[in-house]
Design an enzyme around this catalytic site. Sequence first.
Site, short mmCIF file in Angstrom:
data_model
loop_
_atom_site.label_atom_id
_atom_site.label_comp_id
_atom_site.label_asym_id
_atom_site.label_seq_id
_atom_site.Cartn_x
_atom_site.Cartn_y
_atom_site.Cartn_z
N GLY A 24 40.02 51.31 49.13
CA GLY A 24 38.73 51.26 49.81
C GLY A 24 38.66 52.04 51.10
O GLY A 24 37.73 51.88 51.89
N GLU A 54 44.59 42.24 47.30
CA GLU A 54 43.60 41.40 47.97
C GLU A 54 43.88 39.93 47.73
O GLU A 54 43.50 39.07 48.52
CB GLU A 54 42.18 41.80 47.53
CG GLU A 54 41.77 43.12 48.17
CD GLU A 54 40.76 43.93 47.39
OE1 GLU A 54 40.11 43.40 46.46
OE2 GLU A 54 40.63 45.14 47.68
N LYS A 95 35.66 43.82 41.55
CA LYS A 95 35.88 42.89 42.67
C LYS A 95 34.69 41.91 42.76
O LYS A 95 34.14 41.56 41.72
CB LYS A 95 36.12 43.67 43.96
CG LYS A 95 37.24 44.71 43.77
CD LYS A 95 37.72 45.35 45.04
CE LYS A 95 38.82 46.37 44.71
NZ LYS A 95 39.42 46.96 45.91
N HIS A 104 46.69 41.47 42.47
CA HIS A 104 46.02 42.47 43.31
C HIS A 104 46.36 42.21 44.77
O HIS A 104 46.48 41.05 45.18
CB HIS A 104 44.51 42.41 43.08
CG HIS A 104 43.80 43.59 43.65
ND1 HIS A 104 43.54 43.71 45.00
CD2 HIS A 104 43.33 44.73 43.08
CE1 HIS A 104 42.92 44.87 45.22
NE2 HIS A 104 42.80 45.50 44.08
N GLU A 160 49.04 50.39 43.58
CA GLU A 160 47.90 50.47 44.49
C GLU A 160 48.41 50.35 45.93
O GLU A 160 48.59 49.22 46.42
CB GLU A 160 46.90 49.35 44.21
CG GLU A 160 46.34 49.37 42.80
CD GLU A 160 44.97 48.73 42.72
OE1 GLU A 160 44.06 49.38 42.22
OE2 GLU A 160 44.80 47.58 43.18
N SER A 212 41.18 54.41 46.05
CA SER A 212 40.28 55.52 46.37
C SER A 212 40.26 56.62 45.31
O SER A 212 40.15 57.80 45.63
CB SER A 212 40.62 56.10 47.75
OG SER A 212 40.43 55.12 48.75
N ASN A 218 37.74 47.83 38.42
CA ASN A 218 37.80 46.50 39.06
C ASN A 218 36.56 46.36 39.93
O ASN A 218 36.47 46.97 40.99
CB ASN A 218 39.09 46.42 39.89
CG ASN A 218 39.18 45.12 40.68
OD1 ASN A 218 38.37 44.21 40.50
ND2 ASN A 218 40.17 45.04 41.56
P1 13P Z 1 39.00 51.46 45.51
O1 13P Z 1 38.98 52.36 44.28
O2 13P Z 1 37.65 51.00 45.91
O3 13P Z 1 39.82 52.07 46.61
O4 13P Z 1 39.77 50.11 45.05
C1 13P Z 1 40.99 50.21 44.39
C2 13P Z 1 41.36 48.89 43.87
O5 13P Z 1 41.68 47.98 44.63
C3 13P Z 1 41.28 48.67 42.41
O6 13P Z 1 41.87 47.46 42.05
#
Ligand code: 13P
Length: 247
Positions: free
Chosen positions: A171, A97, A13, A95, A165, A210, A11
Amino acid sequence: MTKPTPLIAGNWKMNGLAASLAEAKATAAGLGDTTARVAICPPATLVAQAVYALKGTRLAVGGQDCRAEASGAYTGDIAAEMLADAGATLVILGHSERRAGYGETDALVASKVQAALRAGLEPIVCVGETLEERKAGQALAVVTGQVRGSLPADLAGKAFAVAYEPVWAIGTGLTPSTAEIEEVHQAIRATLTEVFGAHGATPPILYGGSVKPSNAAEILHASEVGGALVGGASLKAEDFLGIIRAL
Ligand code: 13P
């Protein structure tokens, strides 16, 4: 019981310009004989270019979100049909976010899943608890509630994946212990089986939050972990391949 084919998806983002497709091409070139299905989900502006750049490779391309409606006066939004038209075959939905930043509810995510199915896209539906919810001992209840609310009945018999997740692991460099990951993945599998019967055994349950080359082997070999949804580490071919090769 059929063991799901592992899926490892990146992803990106809101990261990536046209030049970043060199990393996607390097990832595709390095896939070797991995047994996993592998995908990248770049920003919408790069989906068509990524499909073109990756033609003939095993690296699939997905979107990061879609709107439930097929077309209309929704300035700035993207329909599942548009992603499919650009050559995407998957789409990430729900997601955290988007749940946190745009108030997306389970019901809205479920309507987006229906849109993905209508357009022939494979949805990767994200679920996960916040740190407060985990501390309050509610992680399993929150996650299984999201699974029930975000997955419409019409998914039965269709290709889809669930991504666990934990919000606090995204992150941050933090990850749950292997036992904690297994506990949640087993609860998701039990819910899928309850909702979809025998078909609930097939969708891969990805872990996201992560994931990096150094922790990928332990995570990917945990019980009921059927792949990974990778954020930051999917932007560089070397790191993404390090995760894929850990399978
Ligand atoms: P990270 O791998 O950067 O922690 O992000 C995970 C994520 O949100 C994948 O959709």
